[in-house]
Write a protein that holds these residues in place. Structure first.
Motif, PDB file in Angstrom:
ATOM      1  N   SER A   1       5.975   4.414  -0.057  1.00  0.00           N
ATOM      2  CA  SER A   1       5.485   3.168   0.521  1.00  0.00           C
ATOM      3  C   SER A   1       4.912   3.400   1.917  1.00  0.00           C
ATOM      4  CB  SER A   1       6.631   2.156   0.586  1.00  0.00           C
ATOM      5  OG  SER A   1       6.232   0.988   1.269  1.00  0.00           O
ATOM      6  N   VAL A   2       3.813   2.721   2.228  1.00  0.00           N
ATOM      7  CA  VAL A   2       3.203   2.770   3.555  1.00  0.00           C
ATOM      8  C   VAL A   2       3.414   1.448   4.287  1.00  0.00           C
ATOM      9  CG1 VAL A   2       1.031   2.982   4.844  1.00  0.00           C
ATOM     10  CG2 VAL A   2       1.478   4.486   2.879  1.00  0.00           C
ATOM     11  N   ALA A   3       3.086   0.343   3.624  1.00  0.00           N
ATOM     12  CA  ALA A   3       3.237  -0.970   4.260  1.00  0.00           C
ATOM     13  C   ALA A   3       3.249  -2.057   3.204  1.00  0.00           C
ATOM     14  CB  ALA A   3       2.102  -1.221   5.242  1.00  0.00           C
ATOM     15  N   ALA A   4       3.898  -3.159   3.523  1.00  0.00           N
ATOM     16  CA  ALA A   4       3.894  -4.328   2.643  1.00  0.00           C
ATOM     17  C   ALA A   4       2.581  -5.080   2.818  1.00  0.00           C
ATOM     18  CB  ALA A   4       5.071  -5.238   2.984  1.00  0.00           C
ATOM     19  N   ILE A   5       2.235  -5.881   1.841  1.00  0.00           N
ATOM     20  CA  ILE A   5       1.019  -6.694   1.926  1.00  0.00           C
ATOM     21  C   ILE A   5       1.025  -7.544   3.192  1.00  0.00           C
ATOM     22  CG2 ILE A   5      -0.253  -8.592   0.843  1.00  0.00           C
ATOM     23  CD1 ILE A   5      -0.561  -5.956  -0.676  1.00  0.00           C
ATOM     24  N   SER A   6       2.202  -8.047   3.572  1.00  0.00           N
ATOM     25  CA  SER A   6       2.325  -8.935   4.733  1.00  0.00           C
ATOM     26  C   SER A   6       1.942  -8.261   6.043  1.00  0.00           C
ATOM     27  CB  SER A   6       3.751  -9.473   4.832  1.00  0.00           C
ATOM     28  OG  SER A   6       4.675  -8.401   4.976  1.00  0.00           O
TER      29      SER A   6
ATOM     30  N   ILE B   1       0.856  -1.187   0.000  1.00  0.00           N
ATOM     31  CA  ILE B   1       0.000   0.000   0.000  1.00  0.00           C
ATOM     32  C   ILE B   1       0.891   1.236   0.000  1.00  0.00           C
ATOM     33  CG2 ILE B   1      -1.958  -1.149   1.057  1.00  0.00           C
ATOM     34  CD1 ILE B   1      -1.240   0.128   3.715  1.00  0.00           C
ATOM     35  N   SER B   2       0.446   2.270  -0.714  1.00  0.00           N
ATOM     36  CA  SER B   2       1.301   3.436  -0.927  1.00  0.00           C
ATOM     37  C   SER B   2       0.493   4.725  -0.937  1.00  0.00           C
ATOM     38  CB  SER B   2       2.090   3.287  -2.235  1.00  0.00           C
ATOM     39  OG  SER B   2       1.231   2.993  -3.314  1.00  0.00           O
ATOM     40  N   SER B   3       1.230   5.849  -0.883  1.00  0.00           N
ATOM     41  CA  SER B   3       0.618   7.171  -0.757  1.00  0.00           C
ATOM     42  C   SER B   3       1.311   8.170  -1.670  1.00  0.00           C
ATOM     43  CB  SER B   3       0.720   7.654   0.699  1.00  0.00           C
ATOM     44  OG  SER B   3       0.328   9.007   0.827  1.00  0.00           O
ATOM     45  N   TYR B   4       0.572   9.213  -2.070  1.00  0.00           N
ATOM     46  CA  TYR B   4       1.165  10.314  -2.840  1.00  0.00           C
ATOM     47  C   TYR B   4       2.101  11.151  -1.976  1.00  0.00           C
ATOM     48  CZ  TYR B   4      -2.737   9.736  -6.179  1.00  0.00           C
ATOM     49  OH  TYR B   4      -3.635   9.251  -7.085  1.00  0.00           O
ATOM     50  N   SER B   5       1.803  11.185  -0.677  1.00  0.00           N
ATOM     51  CA  SER B   5       2.464  12.121   0.228  1.00  0.00           C
ATOM     52  C   SER B   5       3.449  11.421   1.149  1.00  0.00           C
ATOM     53  CB  SER B   5       1.412  12.858   1.074  1.00  0.00           C
ATOM     54  OG  SER B   5       1.997  13.481   2.194  1.00  0.00           O
ATOM     55  N   GLU B   6       4.680  11.911   1.191  1.00  0.00           N
ATOM     56  CA  GLU B   6       5.683  11.362   2.102  1.00  0.00           C
ATOM     57  C   GLU B   6       5.251  11.557   3.547  1.00  0.00           C
ATOM     58  OE1 GLU B   6      10.480  11.632   3.018  1.00  0.00           O
ATOM     59  OE2 GLU B   6       9.474  13.279   1.983  1.00  0.00           O
ATOM     60  N   GLN B   7       4.702  12.732   3.865  1.00  0.00           N
ATOM     61  CA  GLN B   7       4.290  13.026   5.241  1.00  0.00           C
ATOM     62  C   GLN B   7       3.164  12.104   5.692  1.00  0.00           C
ATOM     63  OE1 GLN B   7       3.517  17.108   4.064  1.00  0.00           O
ATOM     64  NE2 GLN B   7       4.919  17.828   5.647  1.00  0.00           N
ATOM     65  N   GLU B   8       2.164  11.913   4.831  1.00  0.00           N
ATOM     66  CA  GLU B   8       1.055  11.036   5.176  1.00  0.00           C
ATOM     67  C   GLU B   8       1.524   9.588   5.291  1.00  0.00           C
ATOM     68  OE1 GLU B   8      -2.329  11.600   2.638  1.00  0.00           O
ATOM     69  OE2 GLU B   8      -2.318  13.773   2.936  1.00  0.00           O
ATOM     70  N   ALA B   9       2.458   9.200   4.440  1.00  0.00           N
ATOM     71  CA  ALA B   9       2.997   7.838   4.493  1.00  0.00           C
ATOM     72  C   ALA B   9       3.691   7.591   5.833  1.00  0.00           C
ATOM     73  CB  ALA B   9       3.956   7.600   3.335  1.00  0.00           C
ATOM     74  N   GLN B  10       4.447   8.578   6.308  1.00  0.00           N
ATOM     75  CA  GLN B  10       5.153   8.422   7.580  1.00  0.00           C
ATOM     76  C   GLN B  10       4.174   8.325   8.746  1.00  0.00           C
ATOM     77  OE1 GLN B  10       8.408   7.815   7.998  1.00  0.00           O
ATOM     78  NE2 GLN B  10       8.502   7.799   5.766  1.00  0.00           N
TER      79      GLN B  10
END
Length: 260
Positions: A225-230, A188-197
């Motif tokens: 990147s936000v998190a891996a599928i696992s 899962i991923s995000s457009y924003s580095e800040q939101e991802a963190q």
């Protein structure tokens, strides 16, 4: 099925696509006036085009998505995208929340709709980094914990070290994450580095993570990147998942919950 290349319907859809590229969006009313078709035909055209072209249906029309994953939308613009699908996803997510739960809600339109559904519930605590979600729950029986940070105007999410420091002190049971993309390789991923963190911090403090998304987010990878599928417990979406993504979810025993 989309009609053949030489058909009147296909020529009309190609003309609609050109208008979308030029204008960025189009309304059903505009399509009826320009092409002399019925509202039902206009809606059917957009439904067919969404599966073939970079087109996303909105309330009363559609918008062009030719820039793909590199473009971030303001919350007000996202709010009109795939609204019926998002409402159903929110309804499905709400079934996984029971009295006594401590849940986390990241920003995003689907979680905002989920917050609306929870307003009449009792015995639930909501941790959120989204100002609009906190305001939506104001005055309800829900106990609301708002993380700190600097607000991003596109999403109303609070981000940065202040918020992450507070999140590190919390214990969240079920985390519902709104996402910009999900794929087998990218997770899962995000457009924003800040939101991802911020999302990473919330997931780290959660026992279970549920990714909530509509079909337009599948097989897309945004920049951060936000998190891996696992790392996921489950995904909640409106359309069956296939191919490598479905296989990766199955391999990591991630539950798939589809809307009714």
């Amino acid at each position: 099925m989309i009609e053949g290349n030489g058909s009147k319907g296909q020529r009309r859809r190609e003309a609609i696509l050109q208008l979308l590229k030029q204008q960025g969006r189009i309304t059903i009313v505009e399509m009826v006036e320009r092409f002399g078709c019925s509202e039902a035909t206009a809606r059917r055209d957009l439904e067919q085009m969404e599966g073939v072209y970079p087109v996303i249906r909105t309330i009363g029309g559609a918008m062009y998505d030719g820039m793909g994953t590199m473009r971030e939308l303001h919350f007000a613009e996202k709010e009109g995208l795939s609204i019926l699908e998002k409402e159903k996803i929110a309804q499905t997510a709400a079934k996984h929340i029971v009295e006594g739960d401590v849940i986390g809600l990241s920003g995003g339109t689907t979680n905002f709709l989920l917050a609306k559904l929870l307003k009449s519930r009792k015995g639930i605590t909501v941790v959120t980094n989204a100002v609009n979600i906190a305001m939506e729950l104001a005055g309800s029986p829900i106990q609301v914990v708002v993380t700190g940070g600097i607000m991003r105007h596109n999403s109303f999410e609070l981000c940065g070290p202040l918020g992450e420091g507070m999140i590190a002190q919390l214990h969240i049971g079920k985390m519902f994450i709104g996402i910009d993309g999900i794929s087998a390789a990218g997770g899962i991923s995000s457009y924003s580095e800040q939101e991802a963190q911020s999302a990473k911090a919330l997931i780290k403090r959660s026992q279970e993570t549920y990714a909530v998304f509509d079909h337009t987010k599948t097989n897309r990878t945004s920049l951060f990147s936000v998190a891996a599928i696992s790392e996921l417990k489950a995904v909640i979406t409106d359309s069956p998942l296939t191919g490598e993504l479905a296989e990766e979810l199955k391999r990591h025993h991630v539950s798939i919950h589809l809307t009714d």
